[in-house]
Design a protein around this motif. Structure first.
Motif, short mmCIF file in Angstrom:
data_model
loop_
_atom_site.label_atom_id
_atom_site.label_comp_id
_atom_site.label_asym_id
_atom_site.label_seq_id
_atom_site.Cartn_x
_atom_site.Cartn_y
_atom_site.Cartn_z
N THR A 1 11.29 24.34 50.92
CA THR A 1 10.95 22.93 51.10
C THR A 1 12.20 22.06 51.22
O THR A 1 12.25 21.16 52.07
N LYS A 2 13.19 22.35 50.41
CA LYS A 2 14.45 21.61 50.46
C LYS A 2 15.07 21.72 51.85
O LYS A 2 15.53 20.72 52.42
N LYS A 3 15.10 22.91 52.40
CA LYS A 3 15.69 23.12 53.72
C LYS A 3 14.88 22.42 54.81
O LYS A 3 15.44 21.74 55.68
N VAL A 4 13.57 22.53 54.76
CA VAL A 4 12.72 21.87 55.76
C VAL A 4 12.92 20.36 55.69
O VAL A 4 13.03 19.68 56.72
N ASN A 5 13.00 19.81 54.50
CA ASN A 5 13.19 18.37 54.35
C ASN A 5 14.57 17.92 54.83
O ASN A 5 14.75 16.74 55.17
N SER A 6 15.54 18.80 54.86
CA SER A 6 16.88 18.42 55.29
C SER A 6 16.94 18.15 56.79
O SER A 6 17.89 17.56 57.28
N MET B 1 7.88 16.22 52.79
CA MET B 1 7.06 17.29 52.29
C MET B 1 7.49 17.60 50.86
O MET B 1 8.66 17.57 50.54
N THR B 2 6.51 17.93 50.04
CA THR B 2 6.80 18.26 48.65
C THR B 2 6.42 19.71 48.37
O THR B 2 5.66 20.32 49.12
N VAL B 3 6.95 20.21 47.27
CA VAL B 3 6.60 21.57 46.83
C VAL B 3 5.09 21.66 46.59
O VAL B 3 4.46 22.66 46.94
N GLU B 4 4.51 20.61 46.04
CA GLU B 4 3.08 20.60 45.75
C GLU B 4 2.25 20.72 47.04
O GLU B 4 1.24 21.42 47.07
N VAL B 5 2.69 20.05 48.09
CA VAL B 5 1.99 20.13 49.38
C VAL B 5 2.06 21.55 49.93
O VAL B 5 1.06 22.08 50.44
N VAL B 6 3.22 22.17 49.82
CA VAL B 6 3.38 23.54 50.31
C VAL B 6 2.48 24.48 49.51
O VAL B 6 1.79 25.33 50.09
N LYS B 7 2.48 24.33 48.20
CA LYS B 7 1.64 25.19 47.35
C LYS B 7 0.15 24.99 47.66
O LYS B 7 -0.62 25.95 47.70
N GLU B 8 -0.25 23.75 47.91
CA GLU B 8 -1.64 23.48 48.24
C GLU B 8 -2.00 24.11 49.59
O GLU B 8 -3.07 24.71 49.74
N PHE B 9 -1.10 24.00 50.55
CA PHE B 9 -1.31 24.64 51.85
C PHE B 9 -1.51 26.15 51.67
O PHE B 9 -2.45 26.74 52.21
N LEU B 10 -0.61 26.77 50.91
CA LEU B 10 -0.69 28.22 50.70
C LEU B 10 -1.97 28.61 49.97
O LEU B 10 -2.57 29.64 50.27
N ALA C 1 14.46 28.23 57.31
CA ALA C 1 14.30 27.79 55.93
C ALA C 1 14.01 28.98 55.02
O ALA C 1 14.49 29.04 53.89
N ALA C 2 13.24 29.94 55.51
CA ALA C 2 12.94 31.13 54.70
C ALA C 2 14.20 31.94 54.45
O ALA C 2 14.43 32.41 53.33
N GLU C 3 15.01 32.10 55.46
CA GLU C 3 16.26 32.85 55.29
C GLU C 3 17.24 32.10 54.40
O GLU C 3 17.99 32.71 53.64
N PHE C 4 17.24 30.77 54.46
CA PHE C 4 18.06 29.96 53.55
C PHE C 4 17.65 30.24 52.10
O PHE C 4 18.50 30.50 51.25
N ALA C 5 16.35 30.18 51.83
CA ALA C 5 15.86 30.42 50.47
C ALA C 5 16.15 31.86 50.03
O ALA C 5 16.58 32.10 48.90
#
Length: 70
Positions: A63-68, A1-10, A36-40
């Motif tokens: 996104t970094k946490k989800v990808n981990s 997953m990329t940041v761009e995919v997350v932004k597009e989803f949102l 992941a939200a609490e990590f960020a």
């Protein structure tokens, strides 16, 4: 997953009128993966709930946490 995919989803997700942008991003991503939200928010100090300036960082760290998990 990329940041761009997350932004597009949102961008395609309906935002309640009464929610601020950062509140929207936080609430939606928290519902998808609260760890992941609490990590960020807490570990990376990117709390966008009240500070819209932190939205990009919040999404990046979420996104970094989800990808981990992979």
């Amino acid at each position: 997953m990329t940041v761009e995919v997350v932004k597009e989803f949102l961008a395609n997700f309906p935002k309640p009128k009464e929610w601020r942008n950062g509140q929207f991003v936080y609430n939606i991503l928290y519902r998808i993966d609260h760890t992941a939200a609490e990590f960020a928010q807490f570990e990376q100090h990117s709390d966008c709930y009240y500070n819209d300036d932190k939205i990009d960082d919040f999404i990046k760290y979420w996104t970094k946490k989800v990808n981990s998990y992979e």
